[in-house]
Design a protein around this motif. Structure first.
Motif, mmCIF file in Angstrom:
data_model
loop_
_atom_site.group_PDB
_atom_site.id
_atom_site.type_symbol
_atom_site.label_atom_id
_atom_site.label_comp_id
_atom_site.label_asym_id
_atom_site.label_seq_id
_atom_site.Cartn_x
_atom_site.Cartn_y
_atom_site.Cartn_z
ATOM 1 N N LEU A 104 36.163 36.794 77.579
ATOM 2 C CA LEU A 104 35.564 35.955 76.537
ATOM 3 C C LEU A 104 35.152 36.797 75.327
ATOM 4 N N TYR A 131 35.740 32.483 67.554
ATOM 5 C CA TYR A 131 34.282 32.583 67.664
ATOM 6 C C TYR A 131 33.638 31.371 67.010
ATOM 7 N N THR A 140 31.331 29.186 71.568
ATOM 8 C CA THR A 140 31.616 30.532 72.057
ATOM 9 C C THR A 140 30.417 31.447 71.867
#
Length: 160
Positions: free
Chosen positions: A85, A94, A98
């Protein structure tokens, strides 16, 4: 808080409610891992996604345990998930969702590093060392992670 049971203690668990061990009882032999620079596992590039995906296990880090086949995550694969991630975020994906997940992952990885401190001495020349000439760092004593992948594959096959 109850005293955690050691993996070597044979106990039959139901894996129902709180009746399960703190850790998966897998005896892992020690191995030596030489830390070295690599062109693999980059942040971006044509092979980055596939190489990072290769750190996942069958079942994506989840085990099915007990008669009811209760689902558990194995911490090592949660840690790999977090690295994937963070790599994805560094590569430009992003968004708002996230961001919170990356914050969780940074905190989680920090805690895991503190939980399993590696005391291997490493020369402090990481900035000045020519990594094209001196690609290798120190040797680290590790647990044999290949046994973890074998166990995960076996668990996945038996859960189908």
């Amino acid at each position: 808080m109850t005293e955690p049971k050691l993996p070597s203690e044979q106990v039959n668990y139901s894996y129902i409610d709180n009746d399960y061990p703190e850790t998966y009882p897998l005896d892992l032999p020690l191995v030596i891992m030489s830390v070295e620079e690599s062109r693999h596992y980059s942040i971006s590039g044509p092979d980055a996604l596939e190489e990072w995906a290769s750190s996942a296990s069958r079942g994506f880090g989840y085990l099915r345990l007990g008669k009811e086949k209760r689902r558990f995550a194995l911490s090592v694969f949660h840690q790999f998930h977090c690295l994937r991630l963070i790599r994805k975020a560094l590569d430009g994906t992003y968004d708002a969702g996230t961001k919170g997940h990356v914050q969780h992952c940074l905190t989680y990885l920090r805690q895991m590093i503190l939980c399993h401190p590696d005391l291997t001495l490493e020369p402090a020349d990481i900035i000045t060392r020519d990594k094209e000439v001196y690609r290798s760092g120190g040797n680290h004593i590790c647990r044999d992670w290949s046994k973890v992948y074998e166990m995960m594959n076996d668990n996945f096959e038996s859960s189908i």
